[in-house]
Design a protein around this motif. Structure first.
Motif, PDB file in Angstrom:
ATOM      1  N   UNK A  34      -5.879  -0.809   2.422  1.00 25.79           N
ATOM      2  CA  UNK A  34      -4.472  -0.450   2.239  1.00 25.79           C
ATOM      3  C   UNK A  34      -4.310   0.364   0.960  1.00 25.79           C
ATOM      4  N   UNK A  35      -4.998  -0.066  -0.106  1.00 19.87           N
ATOM      5  CA  UNK A  35      -4.896   0.641  -1.386  1.00 19.87           C
ATOM      6  C   UNK A  35      -5.446   2.057  -1.275  1.00 19.87           C
ATOM      7  N   UNK A  36      -6.598   2.171  -0.614  1.00 21.01           N
ATOM      8  CA  UNK A  36      -7.248   3.477  -0.506  1.00 21.01           C
ATOM      9  C   UNK A  36      -6.420   4.430   0.360  1.00 21.01           C
ATOM     10  N   UNK A  37      -5.878   3.889   1.458  1.00 27.63           N
ATOM     11  CA  UNK A  37      -5.062   4.726   2.344  1.00 27.63           C
ATOM     12  C   UNK A  37      -3.768   5.116   1.641  1.00 27.63           C
ATOM     13  N   UNK A  38      -3.192   4.135   0.955  1.00 29.63           N
ATOM     14  CA  UNK A  38      -1.947   4.387   0.226  1.00 29.63           C
ATOM     15  C   UNK A  38      -2.164   5.468  -0.831  1.00 29.63           C
ATOM     16  N   UNK A  39      -3.282   5.405  -1.528  1.00 36.42           N
ATOM     17  CA  UNK A  39      -3.556   6.367  -2.596  1.00 36.42           C
ATOM     18  C   UNK A  39      -3.943   7.727  -2.060  1.00 36.42           C
ATOM     19  N   UNK A  40      -4.323   7.811  -0.811  1.00 43.98           N
ATOM     20  CA  UNK A  40      -4.817   9.064  -0.257  1.00 43.98           C
ATOM     21  C   UNK A  40      -6.321   8.944  -0.142  1.00 43.98           C
ATOM     22  N   UNK A  41      -6.806   8.748   1.087  1.00 46.33           N
ATOM     23  CA  UNK A  41      -8.219   8.430   1.260  1.00 46.33           C
ATOM     24  C   UNK A  41      -9.096   9.556   0.716  1.00 46.33           C
ATOM     25  N   UNK A  42     -10.105   9.195  -0.050  1.00 47.13           N
ATOM     26  CA  UNK A  42     -10.994  10.183  -0.647  1.00 47.13           C
ATOM     27  C   UNK A  42     -10.718  10.409  -2.122  1.00 47.13           C
ATOM     28  N   UNK A  98       1.469  -9.478   3.858  1.00 53.05           N
ATOM     29  CA  UNK A  98       2.191  -8.632   4.815  1.00 53.05           C
ATOM     30  C   UNK A  98       3.211  -7.721   4.147  1.00 53.05           C
ATOM     31  N   UNK A  99       3.824  -8.187   3.053  1.00 52.35           N
ATOM     32  CA  UNK A  99       4.786  -7.325   2.360  1.00 52.35           C
ATOM     33  C   UNK A  99       4.061  -6.112   1.778  1.00 52.35           C
ATOM     34  N   UNK A 100       2.860  -6.352   1.224  1.00 56.41           N
ATOM     35  CA  UNK A 100       2.090  -5.239   0.668  1.00 56.41           C
ATOM     36  C   UNK A 100       1.746  -4.229   1.761  1.00 56.41           C
ATOM     37  N   UNK A 101       1.371  -4.729   2.931  1.00 60.15           N
ATOM     38  CA  UNK A 101       1.073  -3.804   4.038  1.00 60.15           C
ATOM     39  C   UNK A 101       2.319  -3.070   4.484  1.00 60.15           C
ATOM     40  N   UNK A 102       3.449  -3.788   4.486  1.00 63.16           N
ATOM     41  CA  UNK A 102       4.718  -3.155   4.859  1.00 63.16           C
ATOM     42  C   UNK A 102       5.019  -1.996   3.931  1.00 63.16           C
ATOM     43  N   UNK A 103       4.780  -2.213   2.629  1.00 59.83           N
ATOM     44  CA  UNK A 103       5.012  -1.148   1.658  1.00 59.83           C
ATOM     45  C   UNK A 103       4.109   0.047   1.956  1.00 59.83           C
ATOM     46  N   UNK A 161      -4.387   0.560  -5.526  1.00 54.77           N
ATOM     47  CA  UNK A 161      -4.782  -0.822  -5.804  1.00 54.77           C
ATOM     48  C   UNK A 161      -3.745  -1.530  -6.657  1.00 54.77           C
ATOM     49  N   UNK A 162      -3.289  -0.847  -7.711  1.00 54.90           N
ATOM     50  CA  UNK A 162      -2.295  -1.452  -8.598  1.00 54.90           C
ATOM     51  C   UNK A 162      -0.996  -1.720  -7.833  1.00 54.90           C
ATOM     52  N   UNK A 163      -0.589  -0.742  -7.024  1.00 58.25           N
ATOM     53  CA  UNK A 163       0.656  -0.885  -6.277  1.00 58.25           C
ATOM     54  C   UNK A 163       0.570  -2.039  -5.278  1.00 58.25           C
ATOM     55  N   UNK A 164      -0.555  -2.111  -4.568  1.00 57.24           N
ATOM     56  CA  UNK A 164      -0.738  -3.180  -3.577  1.00 57.24           C
ATOM     57  C   UNK A 164      -0.810  -4.532  -4.279  1.00 57.24           C
ATOM     58  N   UNK A 165      -1.567  -4.600  -5.364  1.00 54.49           N
ATOM     59  CA  UNK A 165      -1.716  -5.866  -6.084  1.00 54.49           C
ATOM     60  C   UNK A 165      -0.384  -6.357  -6.617  1.00 54.49           C
TER      61      UNK A 165
END
Lengths: 242, 368
Positions: free
Chosen positions: B306-314, B344-349, B323-327
């Motif tokens: 989730x962190x990697x996808x959220x940040x932009x994979x790669x 689940x809230x983190x995934x929702x975000x 990671x910080x945002x998800x944590x």
């Protein structure tokens, strides 16, 4: 011996090459050679196999038969990573710069195989293309088409190669930049670097090179001096738009 | 032109019901949070949330986020250079945790406790008394051991599994990595059992109170080590020839090859970095959690993805930010929902943010 083979002392000597992608054969029985310091152009219609020819030299296609010699030693089957060590550099047509790296980092990568970054060689490239020095810390992907093309050439010149291979250097350039680009290539060649160039802009390319090859459907069709090809009625009609 | 298209884009976004609902919900939550902190009740919002409670959530979220970010950097690196999502990455964390703590236990308890209990991490945490304060050498050597073992494992798996498949599609590699994940997970279960093992005793870890926030020595260790490692990775990628070459290869593999950059050597470097970071993250997670289980890395993998996808994979910077945002989100969510709903809230975000920025926070920036 084929009629297209002109020298036994060539820098690059391609003989009876069959190559393609996967099982698909694109080139059949292609002969081509470039001598030391020579300026050779490959022209021909779309899909003639011009780019395939260039990629084959660097081992990026499926080799099927024939030989590719550089300074007399066979190079087909070599790992693409090792080809640059022999003294030839290649600028592909598309995606020919590292977009997320800075201009200077792109040039450093051009000299990756050296133990240390050759600052004087970077300066030589900057002297040749001053805009690159101004943009040295800029991310390469943010530059214009003409600047990208200069960077791609600069990267390929970092090792001062004996043979520079250029695939469509004028593609995508604004008309007023095309002449400038050809002038730059003339100067690179005048400095002693042999050039093997694929060009869509056939008239201009033939008028500037020493020799030209016309490829059609993956086969040699004509080979002669640039001026002779330009003057040939059949070549003009079939490939140069009259 | 830039501004007018940006205005056009915002107008277009505002026309979408999801966006309006999201913004509305976000504003409501923010107002509710402020009202709760102010200890007032207005209509449906408000309540009484002590400020220190929120600060505690932020702090523990930051620590969890650093671990996720550290692991995410490794996942992102292997993704961008090897072109596949490594589903075994979570289990590399598990291996790092077990191997590192096994070594730390042996060093901390050698001579006084049964060696088998130490190696298998089954000795009682309070007997071993492992902590940064009482056994700093053991904890530090354990961290190095976790990195070394995970690196060796990553290289061995590459040689045995991924290298023969080097020219396969990303999807085949992904499926192979799921196989590797199972093998590693149950190897850990076989050696260390399927129960949860206590590792550190909370009472033995020094902690202090900063403006109502409980800050333990182990959390501080994670903060220092994680930030230092992230800076080191940044410098490696930006300043060294091998780092630049890795970025070049992630950017354009064919061009890298014709430039003479050796593919296999770059892949080896990628596994060393990626596995090492995973091992360190897995080991350090135990520092705050206090326990270790064979499923831990696997369960964390989804948050890492989730962190990697959220940040932009790669993008490694995206992985850290993600990671910080998800944590932090998964902890701050506890203001409104019970503990088990933090994830689940983190995934929702993540899903919501991807609606706005489909390529992730740092997507398209491509920093390798």
């Amino acid at each position: 011996m084929s009629e297209f083979k002109t020298s036994d002392e060539g820098l690059l000597q391609v003989s009876s090459l069959d190559a393609g992608y996967g099982d698909l054969q694109i080139l059949s029985d292609v002969d081509m050679n470039v001598d030391d310091g020579e300026y050779v152009t490959i022209v021909g219609p779309n899909g003639a196999g011009k780019s395939t020819m260039m990629k084959s030299v660097f081992g990026l296609t499926a080799y099927m038969a024939g030989s590719i010699e550089f300074r007399g030693s066979e190079i087909h089957g070599k790992n693409p990573e090792s080809i640059i060590h022999l003294g030839l550099s290649y600028v592909p047509q598309n995606e020919n710069i590292f977009e997320s790296l800075t201009v200077r980092e792109n040039l450093e990568m051009g000299a990756y195989i050296l133990d240390a970054v050759p600052d004087e060689q970077i300066q030589a490239v900057y002297d040749r293309f001053p805009i690159l020095e101004d943009r040295s810390e800029q991310e390469a992907g943010t530059m214009s088409g003409g600047q990208r093309q200069m960077l791609a050439m600069g990267r390929a010149l970092m090792l001062d190669p004996d043979l520079l291979m250029l695939d469509e250097p004028s593609a995508g350039l604004a008309p007023d930049l095309v002449d400038e680009m050809f002038d730059r290539i003339d100067r690179i060649n005048d400095a002693g670097t042999a050039v093997l160039m694929v060009e869509q802009n056939a008239k201009e390319a033939l008028s500037r090179c020493d020799r030209g090859y016309v490829l059609v459907n993956g086969e040699n069709r004509y080979m002669d001096s640039g001026d002779t090809l330009l003057g040939d009625e059949q070549v003009r009609q079939d490939f140069l738009g009259g | 032109m830039g501004t007018s298209s940006a205005t056009g884009r915002s107008r277009e976004l505002l026309a979408r019901p999801t966006v309006v609902l999201t913004l509305g919900g976000g504003v409501l939550l923010l107002l509710d949070l402020l009202a709760q902190l102010a200890q007032v009740d207005i209509w449906i919002i408000g309540g009484s949330l002590p400020f220190s409670q929120l600060a505690n959530y932020l702090w523990t979220g930051l620590i969890l986020g650093l671990i996720i970010g550290l692991a995410g950097v490794g996942l992102s690196l292997t993704y961008s250079i090897l072109n596949f999502a490594n589903f075994a990455h979570g289990d590399y964390l598990t291996i790092g945790a077990f191997s590192g703590w096994s070594v730390a236990y042996v060093i901390a308890g050698l001579g006084s406790l049964d060696i088998a209990d130490l190696v298998l991490v089954t000795a009682a945490p309070s007997d071993v008394g492992a902590s940064v304060a009482s056994t700093p050498v053991a904890v530090l050597v354990g961290l190095f051991a976790a990195v070394v073992v995970t690196v060796l494992l990553g290289l061995a798996i590459d040689k045995a599994v991924y290298k023969p498949m080097r020219n396969s599609e990303g999807i085949s590699l992904l499926i192979a990595s799921i196989g590797v994940a199972f093998v590693l997970r149950y190897l850990a279960a076989l050696l260390f059992g399927t129960g949860r093992l206590g590792v550190t005793a909370a009472s033995q870890i020094p902690s202090t109170n900063v403006f109502g926030v409980t800050v333990s020595a182990h959390q501080l260790t994670i903060l220092v080590v994680a930030v230092a490692v992230m800076v080191a990775v940044h410098l490696l990628l930006q300043m060294t020839t091998i780092g630049k070459a890795m970025r070049a290869m992630a950017d354009n593999r064919d061009l890298a090859r014709i430039t003479g950059i050796p593919t296999e050597r770059m892949i080896t470097a990628t596994w060393i970095l990626g596995s090492g970071l995973a091992g360190a993250a897995g080991y350090m997670r135990v520092l705050t959690r206090g326990t270790v289980g064979f499923n831990d890395g696997y369960l964390l993998l989804l948050l890492i993805f989730a962190a990697v996808i959220l940040g932009g994979i790669g993008s490694i910077y995206g992985a850290i930010a993600g990671g910080l945002l998800i944590g932090i989100t998964s902890r701050v969510a506890l203001v409104w929902v019970p503990g088990e709903f933090g994830r689940p809230i983190a995934f929702g975000l993540m899903i919501l943010l991807l609606l706005f920025r489909p390529s992730g926070l740092f997507g398209g920036v491509e920093t390798a």
